[in-house]
Scaffold this motif. Structure first.
Motif, mmCIF file in Angstrom:
data_model
loop_
_atom_site.group_PDB
_atom_site.id
_atom_site.type_symbol
_atom_site.label_atom_id
_atom_site.label_comp_id
_atom_site.label_asym_id
_atom_site.label_seq_id
_atom_site.Cartn_x
_atom_site.Cartn_y
_atom_site.Cartn_z
ATOM 1 N N PRO A 1 17.835 -5.392 31.474
ATOM 2 C CA PRO A 1 16.793 -6.365 31.118
ATOM 3 C C PRO A 1 16.010 -6.823 32.349
ATOM 4 N N ALA A 2 14.751 -7.114 32.147
ATOM 5 C CA ALA A 2 13.869 -7.490 33.259
ATOM 6 C C ALA A 2 14.369 -8.713 34.011
ATOM 7 N N ASP A 3 15.046 -9.631 33.310
ATOM 8 C CA ASP A 3 15.520 -10.847 33.969
ATOM 9 C C ASP A 3 16.947 -10.721 34.523
ATOM 10 N N ALA A 4 17.493 -9.510 34.527
ATOM 11 C CA ALA A 4 18.849 -9.293 35.049
ATOM 12 C C ALA A 4 18.889 -9.552 36.545
ATOM 13 N N GLU B 1 23.844 -7.923 37.809
ATOM 14 C CA GLU B 1 23.813 -7.587 36.382
ATOM 15 C C GLU B 1 23.196 -6.210 36.173
ATOM 16 N N ALA B 2 22.170 -5.895 36.941
ATOM 17 C CA ALA B 2 21.558 -4.565 36.857
ATOM 18 C C ALA B 2 22.548 -3.489 37.315
ATOM 19 N N VAL B 3 23.277 -3.780 38.390
ATOM 20 C CA VAL B 3 24.312 -2.849 38.849
ATOM 21 C C VAL B 3 25.370 -2.680 37.763
ATOM 22 N N GLY B 4 25.747 -3.776 37.123
ATOM 23 C CA GLY B 4 26.716 -3.705 36.028
ATOM 24 C C GLY B 4 26.218 -2.806 34.904
ATOM 25 N N ALA B 5 24.922 -2.876 34.602
ATOM 26 C CA ALA B 5 24.342 -1.996 33.580
ATOM 27 C C ALA B 5 24.423 -0.536 34.033
ATOM 28 N N GLY B 6 24.222 -0.318 35.327
ATOM 29 C CA GLY B 6 24.356 1.041 35.866
ATOM 30 C C GLY B 6 25.777 1.547 35.759
ATOM 31 N N LEU B 7 26.737 0.692 36.058
ATOM 32 C CA LEU B 7 28.148 1.081 35.958
ATOM 33 C C LEU B 7 28.512 1.411 34.514
ATOM 34 N N GLN B 8 28.023 0.600 33.581
ATOM 35 C CA GLN B 8 28.312 0.871 32.166
ATOM 36 C C GLN B 8 27.706 2.207 31.741
ATOM 37 N N ARG B 9 26.498 2.485 32.181
ATOM 38 C CA ARG B 9 25.843 3.760 31.828
ATOM 39 C C ARG B 9 26.613 4.926 32.435
ATOM 40 N N LEU C 1 17.312 -0.447 42.584
ATOM 41 C CA LEU C 1 17.139 -1.897 42.644
ATOM 42 C C LEU C 1 15.830 -2.274 43.339
ATOM 43 N N VAL C 2 15.500 -1.574 44.408
ATOM 44 C CA VAL C 2 14.231 -1.828 45.098
ATOM 45 C C VAL C 2 13.063 -1.557 44.146
ATOM 46 N N ALA C 3 13.201 -0.537 43.307
ATOM 47 C CA ALA C 3 12.162 -0.237 42.316
ATOM 48 C C ALA C 3 11.997 -1.380 41.311
ATOM 49 N N ARG C 4 13.005 -2.238 41.196
ATOM 50 C CA ARG C 4 12.929 -3.423 40.340
ATOM 51 C C ARG C 4 12.416 -4.638 41.124
ATOM 52 N N ASP C 5 11.894 -4.392 42.310
ATOM 53 C CA ASP C 5 11.358 -5.436 43.190
ATOM 54 C C ASP C 5 12.434 -6.366 43.751
ATOM 55 N N ILE C 6 13.632 -5.837 43.905
ATOM 56 C CA ILE C 6 14.696 -6.577 44.580
ATOM 57 C C ILE C 6 14.516 -6.327 46.080
#
Length: 189
Positions: free
Chosen positions: A74-77, A81-89, A134-139
């Motif tokens: 999700p955009a607001d992750a 949380e984004a890393v967690g989504a990557g781990l789940q995938r 993550l950088v691509a998500r503007d982190i």
């Protein structure tokens, strides 16, 4: 076994790991791996550039799944949380085949410095892929890099717990490991 039967890649990995366990990495030849797997040497080289690459055969696919999960979070992750989504995938790729083979791979890596170096490079590659996603998500890069390194550590810790338990889903163990690392990071102050 005919060389055109499906599953050649998996058979070669199993054959290599078994041979590495039986006689050591250095004493094992590509010809022996191919023979045990029931394929030709040319089939071996169509799948792998050398015997060292057998033990990191799924790295590209794993990196892709990690980055897909991060990209579709999700955009607001938060970064973790984004890393967690990557781990789940990425966990969706792992099966009982991976779990059962891991102790043999771990033993082969532990017994050979060349394989230890290759394993370390695998971790670096996974962290770089996650950092880029993550950088691509503007982190910001330092935050992205730290979150990615925690992701690699969570994957390793989750993987170890999953293989030791011999049951359940890898995603559950990876998520628990990431939660533990998040708590440990908060304790750093």
């Amino acid at each position: 076994m005919a060389r055109w039967e499906p599953g050649a890649r998996e058979r070669m990995v199993v054959a290599a790991v078994d041979l590495f366990t039986e006689q050591g990495y250095d004493a094992t030849t590509v010809a022996e791996i191919a023979e045990r797997a029931g394929v030709t040497k040319s089939t071996f080289f169509r799948h792998f550039p050398d015997k060292r690459e057998l033990l990191v055969a799924g790295q590209a696919a794993l990196s892709e799944l990690l980055t897909e999960g991060i990209a579709t979070a999700p955009a607001d992750a938060t970064p973790l949380e984004a890393v967690g989504a990557g781990l789940q995938r990425a966990a969706t790729m792992m099966t009982s085949f991976n779990r059962e083979l891991y102790p043999k791979i771990q033993a082969a890596v532990a017994a050979n410095s060349e394989l230890q170096a290759r394993d370390a490079l695998k971790s670096v590659g996974l962290a770089a892929a996650m950092t880029d996603a993550l950088v691509a998500r503007d982190i910001p890069e330092p935050t992205a890099h730290l979150a990615a390194e925690l992701g690699v550590l969570a994957f390793k810790r989750g993987w170890a717990a999953w293989t030791q338990a011999g049951q359940g889903e890898l995603g559950t163990y990876a998520a628990a490991a990431l939660d533990e690392l998040r708590a440990a990071g908060a304790a750093l102050g």
